[in-house]
Design an enzyme around this catalytic site. Structure first.
Site, mmCIF file in Angstrom:
data_model
loop_
_atom_site.group_PDB
_atom_site.id
_atom_site.type_symbol
_atom_site.label_atom_id
_atom_site.label_comp_id
_atom_site.label_asym_id
_atom_site.label_seq_id
_atom_site.Cartn_x
_atom_site.Cartn_y
_atom_site.Cartn_z
ATOM 1 N N ALA A 168 8.763 8.106 -1.934
ATOM 2 C CA ALA A 168 9.115 7.912 -3.342
ATOM 3 C C ALA A 168 8.806 9.130 -4.199
ATOM 4 O O ALA A 168 9.308 9.223 -5.318
ATOM 5 C CB ALA A 168 8.369 6.694 -3.898
ATOM 6 N N TYR A 169 7.994 10.057 -3.711
ATOM 7 C CA TYR A 169 7.624 11.224 -4.510
ATOM 8 C C TYR A 169 8.771 12.235 -4.513
ATOM 9 O O TYR A 169 9.114 12.806 -3.477
ATOM 10 C CB TYR A 169 6.352 11.871 -3.974
ATOM 11 N N GLY A 170 9.363 12.419 -5.679
ATOM 12 C CA GLY A 170 10.517 13.307 -5.770
ATOM 13 C C GLY A 170 11.694 12.808 -4.958
ATOM 14 O O GLY A 170 12.551 13.603 -4.566
ATOM 15 N N ARG A 171 11.735 11.493 -4.704
ATOM 16 C CA ARG A 171 12.789 10.888 -3.873
ATOM 17 C C ARG A 171 12.922 11.621 -2.539
ATOM 18 O O ARG A 171 14.017 11.939 -2.074
ATOM 19 C CB ARG A 171 14.120 10.860 -4.614
#
Length: 325
Positions: free
Chosen positions: A56-59
Site C-alpha cells: 500500500a505504500y506508494g501503491r
C-alpha cells in the site's frame, strides 16, 4: 564510523533485528528515490537491518524502490525485510481484504517488486472481515512454501492479537505469530492497555510505528504548521491534525523541556522514550533523508534518566505499570 544500531530479538522467535527500523510509508511519494537510497546506505552502514514496507505504500512504489537497490546498492542478506498484506485498491479506494486469495496475491506481488524469493517477516496489515482461520492459513502457506521466514500482524488490538496467537498455537505445525506493530508514542499510549500485555504473554515482538507522534514530537509544529511538513500536505494533513490539539501541545512542551535539560533534541527524547519502553523491540522511523536519520543514530548511546522517563509518563497519560516490573 561512530555509533551503530544495536540488535534485539523479536520476542521468543529466532529472528533478530536492529533496535530501530526504517519505515517506508512516504517512499515513492514524499521521499524520492535518491533520498531513499541515501537513507538505506546510511542505515545499513550504521548496523541497521530492519526495513518495513507494504504494497500500500506508494501503491507498490516503496517496494519497487527497495527491490531496485538490491541490484547495486545493498546486499539482500544484510537486511531484514518486513512487508504486509491485506490492503488493496479497488476503484481508487483502499479497502481491507484479508481473504487467502487477496493475501497471497499481495505476497506474490511484493516478492516480484522486491526482486527477492522471500521476505523475513510477512504481516497481516489490519484485522479484516474474512474468517480468521482463512487469514491465518495464508500465513502458514507462506512459511511452508518458503515465501516468508516469519509472520506477524499489524494494527491488531489486544483481543485480536491474543485470538490470532492462540489459534496458531492450538495445532502443532502452524506458523507462530511473532510480532505486532501498532502506533505507540508519548502521544499514543493505548498499546499499554491491552496490546503490550498480550505481546508479553505470548512472547511476541513489538514494532511501534510513528514513535515521534506523526512528527509532532519533534517540536516542528510548536508555532504552526511549517511549509514542507507532512501537516502542510493535502494527503497527510489528516494524519497529523489529531495531534495538534491542546493536550498534545502540553506533552510536546514537556518533551522540549526535558530535551533542553538533557542536551538532546525533542525528537531524540521522544524516540529514546519509545525505544527503551518495556516490551518494545524496534521503533519504525519514517525519515525522509539520510540527514534526518543522524539524530537517531546519535541517540544510540543516549538513555533517559529514570525520573525523566517517569515524568514523561505522568504528563502523557500516567504511569507505565510495566516500567517497574
Amino acid at each position: 564510523m561512530g555509533a551503530t544500531f544495536g540488535e534485539r530479538s523479536v520476542g521468543f522467535s529466532g529472528l533478530t533485528v536492529s533496535r530501530a527500523g526504517l519505515g517506508t510509508m512516504t517512499w515513492g511519494r514524499d521521499t524520492h528515490a535518491e533520498d531513499a537510497r541515501a537513507c538505506v546506505h546510511r542505515f545499513v552502514d550504521a548496523g541497521g537491518s530492519l526495513i518495513d514496507t507494504a504494497p500500500a505504500y506508494g501503491r507498490g512504489e516503496a517496494e519497487r524502490l527497495l527491490g531496485r537497490m538490491f541490484r547495486s546498492d545493498v546486499q539482500r542478506e544484510d537486511l531484514v525485510i518486513a512487508t504486509k498484506a491485506g490492503f488493496v485498491f479497488r476503484e481508487g479506494a483502499r479497502v481491507v481484504d484479508t481473504s487467502r486469495a487477496a493475501l497471497l496475491d499481495d505476497l506474490r506481488g511484493s516478492l516480484e517488486r522486491l526482486r527477492t524469493d522471500y521476505v523475513d517477516l510477512w504481516q497481516v496489515h489490519a484485522w479484516g472481515h474474512a474468517p480468521l482461520d482463512e487469514t491465518l492459513a495464508a500465513l502458514d502457506f507462506a512459511v511452508t512454501s518458503g515465501m516468508a521466514r516469519y509472520v506477524g500482524v499489524s494494527n491488531f488490538v489486544g483481543w485480536q492479537t491474543a485470538t490470532a496467537s492462540t489459534w496458531q498455537r492450538a495445532v502443532p505445525g502452524r506458523a507462530p505469530i511473532v510480532s505486532n506493530q501498532v502506533e505507540y508514542s508519548l502521544l499514543a499510549r493505548r498499546a499499554e492497555v491491552e496490546v503490550l500485555p498480550a505481546l508479553q504473554h505470548f512472547g511476541m515482538g513489538f514494532f511501534p510505528w510513528s514513535p515521534l507522534g506523526r512528527g509532532v514530537l519533534t517540536g516542528k509544529y510548536r508555532t504552526g504548521v511549517p511549509r514542507g511538513s507532512r501537516g502542510a500536505t493535502q494527503h497527510f494533513h489528516w494524519y497529523v491534525e489529531p495531534y495538534l490539539e491542546p493536550r498534545s501541545r502540553a506533552v510536546v512542551e514537556a518533551v522540549a523541556k526535558a530535551a533542553d535539560g538533557l542536551g538532546m533534541t525533542p525528537a531524540q527524547v521522544a524516540y529514546v522514550w519509545v525505544r527503551d519502553a518495556p516490551g518494545v523491540t524496534a521503533p519504525l522511523l519514517g525519515v525522509r533523508s539520510a540527514a534526518h536519520l543522524e539524530p537517531y543514530l546519535e541517540a544510540e548511546d543516549m538513555t533517559l534518566p529514570p525520573e525523566i522517563a517517569r515524568a514523561l509518563d505522568d504528563v502523557s497519560g500516567g504511569p507505565n505499570e510495566a516500567r517497574d516490573l
